[in-house]
Structure formats: structure tokens, C-alpha cells
Design an enzyme around this catalytic site. Structure first.
Site, PDB file in Angstrom:
ATOM      1  N   HIS A 120       0.904  -1.408   0.000  1.00  0.00           N
ATOM      2  CA  HIS A 120      -0.214   0.095   0.001  1.00  0.00           C
ATOM      3  C   HIS A 120       0.889   0.949  -0.312  1.00  0.00           C
ATOM      4  O   HIS A 120       0.749   2.434  -0.786  1.00  0.00           O
ATOM      5  CB  HIS A 120      -1.059  -0.058   0.839  1.00  0.00           C
ATOM      6  CG  HIS A 120      -1.955   1.244   1.514  1.00  0.00           C
ATOM      7  ND1 HIS A 120      -3.117   1.169   0.362  1.00  0.00           N
ATOM      8  CD2 HIS A 120      -2.011   2.238   1.299  1.00  0.00           C
ATOM      9  CE1 HIS A 120      -3.659   2.021   0.481  1.00  0.00           C
ATOM     10  NE2 HIS A 120      -3.298   2.829   1.693  1.00  0.00           N
ATOM     11  N   GLU A 143       2.144 -18.978 -19.061  1.00  0.00           N
ATOM     12  CA  GLU A 143       2.778 -18.105 -18.001  1.00  0.00           C
ATOM     13  C   GLU A 143       2.844 -19.457 -16.901  1.00  0.00           C
ATOM     14  O   GLU A 143       3.683 -19.450 -15.776  1.00  0.00           O
ATOM     15  CB  GLU A 143       1.847 -17.326 -16.590  1.00  0.00           C
ATOM     16  CG  GLU A 143       0.704 -17.459 -16.516  1.00  0.00           C
ATOM     17  CD  GLU A 143      -0.059 -16.681 -16.588  1.00  0.00           C
ATOM     18  OE1 GLU A 143       0.065 -15.826 -15.860  1.00  0.00           O
ATOM     19  OE2 GLU A 143      -1.693 -16.566 -16.326  1.00  0.00           O
ATOM     20  N   ASP A 188       4.803 -14.338 -13.972  1.00  0.00           N
ATOM     21  CA  ASP A 188       3.794 -15.679 -13.514  1.00  0.00           C
ATOM     22  C   ASP A 188       5.236 -16.771 -14.141  1.00  0.00           C
ATOM     23  O   ASP A 188       6.117 -17.731 -13.337  1.00  0.00           O
ATOM     24  CB  ASP A 188       3.020 -16.355 -13.425  1.00  0.00           C
ATOM     25  CG  ASP A 188       1.723 -16.253 -12.353  1.00  0.00           C
ATOM     26  OD1 ASP A 188       2.263 -16.080 -11.361  1.00  0.00           O
ATOM     27  OD2 ASP A 188       0.620 -15.589 -12.867  1.00  0.00           O
ATOM     28  N   CYS A 219       2.577  -9.585 -21.146  1.00  0.00           N
ATOM     29  CA  CYS A 219       1.433  -8.503 -20.151  1.00  0.00           C
ATOM     30  C   CYS A 219       2.706  -8.808 -19.080  1.00  0.00           C
ATOM     31  O   CYS A 219       1.826  -7.589 -17.724  1.00  0.00           O
ATOM     32  CB  CYS A 219       0.211  -9.483 -20.549  1.00  0.00           C
ATOM     33  SG  CYS A 219       0.014 -10.155 -19.560  1.00  0.00           S
TER      34      CYS A 219
HETATM   35  C1  PEP Z   1       2.112 -12.102 -15.367  1.00  0.00           C
HETATM   36  O1  PEP Z   1       2.017 -13.369 -14.554  1.00  0.00           O
HETATM   37  O2  PEP Z   1       2.770 -11.999 -15.535  1.00  0.00           O
HETATM   38  C2  PEP Z   1       0.399 -11.465 -15.215  1.00  0.00           C
HETATM   39  C3  PEP Z   1       0.302 -10.955 -16.120  1.00  0.00           C
HETATM   40  O3  PEP Z   1      -1.225 -12.070 -14.461  1.00  0.00           O
HETATM   41  P1  PEP Z   1      -1.172 -11.579 -12.857  1.00  0.00           P
HETATM   42  O4  PEP Z   1       0.501 -10.327 -12.754  1.00  0.00           O
HETATM   43  O5  PEP Z   1      -2.079 -11.108 -12.863  1.00  0.00           O
HETATM   44  O6  PEP Z   1      -0.604 -12.743 -12.253  1.00  0.00           O
HETATM   45 MG    MG Z   2      -0.470 -14.276 -13.922  1.00  0.00          MG
END
Ligand code: PEP
Ligand code: MG
Length: 588
Positions: free
Chosen positions: A201, A442, A466, A513
């Protein structure tokens, strides 16, 4: 006992995790949660009721304070960030906790402070023995709330920054949500903490207020005295105690340069993301709330590459209905149309635990998470799939499954999607029958069989947050091994390169992403691999566009050859840093 080495006559450098960008220089304010001395005395039987009443009054006062903080945080940072204080209020309303304190007062005939302290210690001891990240967070909530409760009982004022007459760099072991909410941000030049992750936070608050922050410094606090001279670099996680004239001069130049870059980056908001040699890159945003959807649009996103729909589930203490989900997705889809919105199906489990979940797993990240949870809880999944399908009638929707590890899972999910489509058809409900379905890459297994998965989906999105944790067997939220969490590891690079190559051969689109997509150092190598879509946190969009505008695909391909020939992460790091330095130096 050895005295801590408080004074560094020479400059000393500490390395942590960069958490909020910017450089700050100033004097240290060692922030303490204010260790409270707990008085302990017996109370005569006839005063026991008075102690219980004092407890009641302190509970209401604490509740009021937390509600006030909650409203302030909601107004400044949004509802999502304020939600943590709902958890705090829940602790104060927890009947078992209240009953235990009252029973302790009545049975032991001692003062209420001692009873609150004892009961909370008992709870914390139990939580400390449990290896569960969700319960660990609840333990932090209890410590935070009971600390406030005790301060109220003892009439102590907070341990914030309000009394400071000048802005300082705040150095702490850790900052609880109510510590950070209680800060007068005009008195905080920067934040440096020994523990804490990039998503705490305090860090979110720092980013929202443009306060540079570095976390995970491990032993800075004990090495310093109040008033020490400190420089923190929230861009690369460096902290310098007693910075020399030379260091200050260098950082002065760096800051100016970065400010200039930020200005140029801001001017790119309305322009597409294009490399120096004219290759268009799709610039998507990662979002979780409607506010972030709006923000991504303002910052020039081409759409949403990752909508973390679990926010809709985690925000409520109950499962949202299909209709509630539909309304949430629809407003994002409508606002962004004709830009695409990639709705990722529910990714709960791991560190994201539903309030309704009663099961505790020994290894949550390896457990009933994401697509596994959805395939086990078909009703939950079907209602989400239908909500997403319905929203697809209002713009450009893409659907994406998280944490896929096998073709079976993908086929199972697609089968349920097909059934949901039939159900909606039979009810004459509109949806996009060509809705693109994608898979997040992932897990190492998904990367290894990406050619097989590509036969049953129309795009890949590589979730490196991940992928790195599973490839390297490094828990992404464990501070102790954070140094092993290394996206530059040759194994990760090879996996990325293969997935991107396979996607291109199979003719499906592929994006990244995970956090590395927004990391200026890592970006060029992704371009060298042929990535055509990037999805990053909205505030990073301008800077990513800027770095892309300075990077040519040809040079990035040469960079890729260089990094792939490295056998260790350090070598990769050096190549990436040198490349970024040279592209930025060529700026006119
Ligand atoms: C990831 O694992 O890279 C991802 C974008 O998903 P999250 O961070 O929500 O697990
Ligand atoms: Mg992920």
C-alpha cells in the site's frame, strides 16, 4: 553487543527494489511504529465494568478513525486502495476478538491494555506459524489495528510525520497501510524500507503522489541515524548514504535528464507507439478497475491487453452475479470501443484469495488457481463466460485464460465457452460469435507446448510475472529470495523467444503483459524477438512509447543475438543496460 555502524564517514551504497520512480535527496527521518509500552496492573472487581467500557469506547474511536482514513484514501487513491481499511474495520468488529478481550478482563481482573495486548499477541502467534500468504496479510492487519487501538487506549498520538517542520526521507522497517495513510505527504521527500514489496500500500501511495521509493533494502534502517544525509534512486533501487559531491552532481544530471525524458514522453501520448525505424507496436494497458480503463485512454493506450477481472470478485465479499459482471465489463468495453479489451477470466488462488474461500493450501501458487479453479467451479466460470460474451456485443472483446498448463484445460474451457454461446443463442442474446480466445503463457508447460496450444486459440499473451516464478522456482512474493527472481535468466529468454517465434509461425498474435513489458531496459530485447503487442500499467505507457521511439528493430535483433549468447543473467543485464544507455545517449 556491537554498536550499529551509525555513521558512514564515506558514502555507502545499498541496493533494493525500485518501487516508485524519481530521485530524492534529503535528511533521514527514521519512522517507527512507536513501540508502545503496555502498562500492566490489576483492577478491583468493581472497576472491571469500567475497563470493559473503556474497551468499547476505544473500539468505536478506532473504528471512526479508520473510517475517516478509508474515506480519505478512497477520495485520493480510489476505492480499490481504500479496501484494505475495510479489512481493518472487520478486525475491530470481529466478535471472537471482542469476546476474548472482554473475557480476559473479567477473568484476570487486569487493565484493558494488557488484555488487548495479550489477546492480539495470541492471534499473531497463531498466524505466524501458518505458511499462508493470505493469513500473513491478515496478521499484518491485526497488528496494525490493535496498535492503533492500544494507542487510543493510552491516549498516544500517532507516529506520523505531521510534527516535522521540513520534508524528509522516511526510512522504515516496513509501513503498514495505516502508517502510510497517516503520512502528511508534503513532508515526505522519499521512502526507503527494509522490507515490503513493489505492490504494498505504501508503494502505491508513493507512486500516486510521485514520491520516489525503494523497498527491500533489508538492513538500511539499523545502519542509519535520524538526520543522516541520504539519496534514493527510485528508478534503479539504489540508496546512497552520505552521498559525495560527485555523486550528487551525477544524480543532479540524471534527474534533469529524466525530467526531460518524462516531458518528451508525455508529448507522445496522442501518438501511436512506433520504433525508431517505423514498426508499429500495439500499446495496451493492464487494468483492474474502471478508473484505470479511463486512465489508460487518457494516456494513449490502444486498448486493454489485460483486464484482471478478479478485482470484480475480490472487491465484494460475495460472488458478483452474471449481471453485475456484465455491467462492469460492458462499461469498459463501451468506453474503449473500437479499441479491444482483453478480459482475462478469473485468476484467483495464489496470493489472491476470495473472501468466501475457506480452503487453505500448503502451496497456493501451485494449487487450485486461475483456470484450475474455474474448471473445478463450473457455475462460477459459466456465469463469467456468459457475462463476457454478453459484453462482447458492445465493442471489441478478447477473452483470455490464465495459467493454462495443458491442451486438455484449454479444450475443456473452450467446450464450456461453446455451451455458454449455445445457451445465449437459444435466448436470443447478442454476442460476438467470432470472439477471439487467447491463452496466457505463464507456466513452463504452456511455453513448452505452445505449438500445440496455438492450434486451439487465436492469440498468446505472455505473463512473465508468473512465467519467471514458475520457470525459476522462485515464489514471486517471497522477499527472502527476491534476488533470485530474474527475468534476465537465460532460461526465461529462451522460453520467450521460442513462444514468440512459434506464435509467428502459427500466424497468431503474441504480446507480453508481465511487468517486463514496461521495463525500458527489457523492452528492446522484446522488440528484437518480434513482439508486436505490449501491455503495461497505464502510467508507464508514455515512457514505453518514448523508449520505443528511440529503438530500431535492426539494433534490437543484434541485441537479441548478444543476450542469447550470454550464459548468465549478469551478462544479459550488462548487455541490456549498455544498449539502453547507447539508445538514450543518441537523443538529440
Ligand atoms: C503475469 O503473470 O505476468 C500476469 C500478467 O498476470 P498476474 O500478474 O495477474 O498474475
Ligand atoms: Mg499471472
Amino acid at each position: 553487543m556491537t554498536e550499529p555502524d551509525n555513521n558512514f564517514p564515506e558514502e555507502a551504497i545499498f541496493h533494493g527494489i525500485p518501487a516508485s520512480p524519481g530521485v530524492a535527496h534529503g535528511l533521514v527521518f527514521k519512522f517507527s511504529h512507536g513501540d508502545i509500552e503496555i502498562p500492566s496492573y490489576e483492577v478491583p472487581l468493581e472497576s472491571v465494568d469500567t475497563e470493559v467500557q473503556r474497551f468499547d469506547e476505544a473500539l468505536s474511536k478506532t473504528r471512526c478513525q479508520i473510517r475517516e482514513i478509508r474515506n480519505e484514501v478512497a477520495a485520493n487513491l480510489g476505492d480499490d486502495e481504500a479496501r484494505i481499511f475495510d479489512a481493518h474495520i472487520m478486525v475491530l468488529e470481529d466478535q471472537a476478538f471482542i469476546d476474548d478481550v472482554v473475557a480476559e478482563i473479567r477473568e484476570c481482573e487486569v487493565n484493558v491494555e494488557r488484555c488487548v495486548h495479550r489477546v492480539s499477541r495470541r492471534y499473531l502467534d497463531i498466524f505466524a506459524k501458518i505458511e499462508d500468504s493470505y493469513l500473513k496479510e491478515r496478521a499484518t492487519d491485526i497488528a496494525d489495528v490493535t496498535g492503533r487501538l492500544l494507542r487510543n487506549l493510552l491516549g498516544l498520538t500517532g507516529s506520523g510525520t505531521a510534527f516535522l517542520n521540513e520534508a524528509r526521507i522516511l526510512v522504515a522497517d516496513d509501513l503498514t497501510p495505516s502508517d502510510s495513510a497517516g503520512l502528511d505527504t508534503s513532508k515526505v521527500l522519499g521512502i526507503a524500507t527494509d522490507s515490503g514489496g513493489r505492490t504494498s500500500h505504501a508503494v502505491i501511495m508513493a507512486r500516486a503522489n510521485a514520491i520516489p521509493a525503494v523497498v527491500g533494502l533489508q538492513n538500511l534502517l539499523d545502519s542509519l541515524e535520524d538526520g543522516a544525509d541520504l539519496l534514493i534512486d527510485g528508478f534503479d533501487g539504489t540508496v546512497v548514504v552520505n552521498p559525495s559531491e560527485q555523486t550528487l552532481f551525477r544524480y543532479g544530471k540524471i534527474s534533469k535528464r529524466r525530467e526531460k525524458i518524462a516531458d518528451i514522453a508525455d508529448s507522445l501520448t496522442d501518438r501511436p507507439a512506433i520504433t525508431a525505424d517505423g514498426k508499429k507496436v500495439v500499446m495496451f494497458a493492464n487494468v483492474e478497475t474502471f478508473d484505470e480503463v479511463k486512465r489508460s485512454l487518457e494516456l494513449g493506450a490502444d486498448g486493454v491487453g489485460l483486464f484482471r477481472t478478479e478485482g470484480v470478485f475480490l472487491r465484494n465479499n460475495k460472488f458478483p452475479t452474471e449481471e453485475e459482471q456484465f455491467q462492469e465489463y460492458r462499461q469498459a468495453v463501451e468506453l474503449l470501443a473500437p479499441r479491444p479489451v482483453t478480459l482475462r477470466t478469473l485468476d484467483v488462488g495464489g496470493d489472491k484469495v476470495l473472501a468466501s474461500s475457506s480452503s487453505r493450501e500448503a502451496n497456493p501458487f501451485m494449487g487450485l488457481r486461475a483456470i484450475r479453479y474455474c474448471l473445478r467451479n463450473e457455475n462460477v466460470f459459466r456465469s463469467q463466460l456468459k457475462a463476457i460474451l454478453r459484453a462482447s456485443a458492445f465493442g471489441q472483446v478478447r477473452l483470455m485464460y490464465p495459467l493454462v498448463t495443458s491442451v486438455e484445460e484449454l479444450l475443456h474451457a473452450n467446450h464450456l465457452l461453446g455451451e455458454c454461446k449455445k445457451e445465449l443463442e437459444s435466448q436470443n442474446v447478442n454476442f460476438d460469435s467470432e470472439l477471439p480466445v487467447g491463452v496466457m503463457i505463464e507456466t513452463p508447460s504452456a511455453a513448452a507446448i505452445c505449438d500445440l496450444l496455438a492450434e486451439h486459440c487465436s492469440f498468446f499473451s505472455i505473463g512473465t510475472n508468473d512465467l519467471v516464478q514458475y520457470m525459476l522456482a522462485v515464489d514471486r512474493i517471497n522477499n527472502d529470495i527476491a534476488y533470485l527472481y530474474e527475468p534476465c535468466h537465460p532460461a526465461v529468454l529462451r522460453a520467450l523467444q521460442r513462444v514468440i517465434q512459434v506464435a509467428r509461425e502459427k500466424g497468431i498474435s503474441v504480446g507480453v503483459c508481465g511487468e517486463i513489458a514496461g521495463d525500458p531496459t527489457f523492452l528492446p530485447v522484446l522488440i528484437g524477438m518480434g513482439v508486436e503487442e505490449l501491455s503495461v500499467a497505464p502510467p508507464l505507457i508514455p515512457e514505453v512509447k518514448y523508449v520505443l521511439s528511440r529503438t530500431s528493430t535492426k539494433d534490437s535483433e543484434i541485441l537479441l543475438d548478444d543476450v542469447l549468447s550470454c550464459d548468465q543473467s549478469n551478462g544479459v543485464h550488462d548487455c541490456l543496460k549498455a544498449f539502453l544507455r547507447s539508445t538514450m545517449a543518441s537523443e538529440g
